[in-house]
Design an enzyme around this catalytic site. Structure first.
Site, PDB file in Angstrom:
ATOM      1  N   LYS A   1      -8.480  -0.787  -8.861  1.00 36.56           N
ATOM      2  CA  LYS A   1      -9.167  -1.414  -7.728  1.00 36.56           C
ATOM      3  C   LYS A   1     -10.279  -0.500  -7.216  1.00 36.56           C
ATOM      4  CE  LYS A   1      -8.203  -3.323  -3.111  1.00 36.56           C
ATOM      5  NZ  LYS A   1      -8.975  -2.363  -2.272  1.00 36.56           N
TER       6      LYS A   1
ATOM      7  N   HIS B   1     -13.903  -1.587  -1.203  1.00 40.13           N
ATOM      8  CA  HIS B   1     -12.940  -1.146  -0.196  1.00 40.13           C
ATOM      9  C   HIS B   1     -13.258  -1.739   1.177  1.00 40.13           C
ATOM     10  CE1 HIS B   1      -9.457   1.521  -0.197  1.00 40.13           C
ATOM     11  NE2 HIS B   1      -9.709   1.759   1.076  1.00 40.13           N
TER      12      HIS B   1
ATOM     13  N   TYR C   1      -2.089   5.507  -4.486  1.00 39.53           N
ATOM     14  CA  TYR C   1      -3.016   6.621  -4.344  1.00 39.53           C
ATOM     15  C   TYR C   1      -2.382   7.812  -5.058  1.00 39.53           C
ATOM     16  CZ  TYR C   1      -5.781   4.254  -0.724  1.00 39.53           C
ATOM     17  OH  TYR C   1      -6.587   3.381  -0.035  1.00 39.53           O
TER      18      TYR C   1
ATOM     19  N   SER D   1       0.810  -1.210   0.000  1.00 40.68           N
ATOM     20  CA  SER D   1       0.000   0.000   0.000  1.00 40.68           C
ATOM     21  C   SER D   1       0.850   1.269   0.000  1.00 40.68           C
ATOM     22  CB  SER D   1      -0.908   0.009   1.235  1.00 40.68           C
ATOM     23  OG  SER D   1      -1.574   1.255   1.377  1.00 40.68           O
TER      24      SER D   1
END
Length: 370
Positions: free
Chosen positions: A240, A264, A140, A117
């Site tokens: 995703k 999520h 992100y 992540s």
């Protein structure tokens, strides 16, 4: 309050992967467990993810020769021994002092692909050094494009094989259950990957502007963002957070390498459908050959079987990963993956499926009322 160190041993009473969820409250502070287990709002979607598996029954078959059976698959041009990936989870320090490094070691031992992540407690470089050869980086998009480009360059240099762009988490609503348990993100839980990037002060809102639309969603990804990303990385880009079939179809047309059907873990729009409920429609929209992964509530080999039957090629493990990590560290995560693999093999054998391609919609039927 920080998480307690956990011994590297499998505790007694672990008979299946789900037992790690049962034991996790004993290994975690109450607030940490409430945050990990919860979703957003009233946790409606988080609960729906789990309940959706009960809507399907697996049809047993007899007299089929499965002695040459296996769970191998090819994903992202790599050969994997089983269809279980470790999902990207933020702030692994909440579950274990070694955080994502422990999960990375477990992935290496179990031959699993790890998806690291952006918001991990350890840097993507340190995670890559501990993980096996199959590792992807979840991205992100950052408010400053130069920071996103640097993350991409770091991921490529560290040997990640794919980028997983998360598109459904620009706005998250707090879970009432976590708030009631008094959860506050500990000071030591920082996003290690972002430490080198100076964070600009939020742009003040003009009079009449919305704290949501012009505030929280100011830097949310858009279709233009996706096209920009595809132009600025040589790695395949997976997306995703897809539930709507039309979005899935458009993503395929845009050039995404594959998609992850996910809500999520129920941390986004509370009241949205279970990931499993939309999986068949997404598969129908993109056709049989397009790569589709699944994320959302898997706790057993039978759960994984159902997701594969409804259109996924592999499944991601988020909460179950954190539960195993909290209970027994890297050894627990590796053991959990081993248990899931054996549970899937047993389910396949009893359903007459010798390989993953045998797991089709015809292996399921709507569960009869109790």
């Amino acid at each position: 309050m920080t998480v307690r160190p956990t011994p590297e041993r499998i505790p007694p009473g672990i008979a299946n992967a789900l037992d790690y969820e049962r034991l996790a409250p004993q290994a975690l502070p109450a607030g940490h467990f409430a945050y990990i287990a919860g979703g957003s709002g009233e946790d409606l979607t988080a609960r729906a993810n789990r309940a959706a598996f009960g809507h399907w029954a697996i049809l047993p078959r007899v007299l089929r020769d499965v002695r040459a059976g296996h769970t191998r698959l090819t994903l992202n041009h790599a050969s994997l021994p089983h269809p279980f990936l470790l999902a990207p989870v933020a702030h692994g320090l909440l579950a274990h002092p070694q955080a994502e490094l422990a999960s990375a070691r477990a992935a290496q031992a179990a031959g699993a692909c790890l998806v690291a992540s952006t918001l991990s407690s350890c840097t993507l470089e340190d995670i890559a050094a501990a993980a096996g050869p199959e590792r992807w980086f979840q991205l992100y998009l950052q408010p400053e494009p130069a920071h996103t480009l640097d993350l991409l360059a770091r991921a490529e240099a560290a040997g990640y094989q794919a980028i997983v762009l998360t598109v459904d988490a620009s706005l998250q609503m707090a879970s009432r259950s976590a708030l009631a348990a008094g959860f506050v993100l500990p000071r030591e839980c920082v996003a290690a990957n972002l430490m080198r990037y100076p964070q600009a002060d939020p742009t003040p809102l003009a009079e009449g502007e919305s704290r949501i639309f012009q505030g929280a969603m100011r830097h949310a990804p858009t279709w233009e963002s996706l096209h920009w990303l595809l132009e600025h990385t040589r790695l395949p880009v997976w997306v995703k957070g897809v539930l709507h079939p039309e979005d899935a179809q458009r993503l395929r047309q845009a050039g995404a390498a594959g998609i992850v059907v996910s809500n999520h873990g129920g941390r986004g729009l509370d009241g949205s459908p279970a990931s499993l409920a939309l999986l068949p429609a997404v598969r129908a929209a993109v056709g049989p050959g397009y790569p589709v992964l699944f994320d959302g509530g898997v706790r057993s080999g039978a759960d994984a079987f159902k997701a594969l039957a409804l259109g996924a090629q592999a499944v991601l493990l988020g909460r179950l990963q954190l539960y195993a990590l909290a209970v027994a560290g890297a050894l627990g995560v590796a053991h959990m993956l081993h248990l899931l693999s054996e549970e899937l093999q047993a389910t396949m054998a009893l359903a007459g499926c010798a390989q993953l391609s045998d797991i089709t919609p015809e292996t399921l039927m709507p569960a009869p009322p109790c």
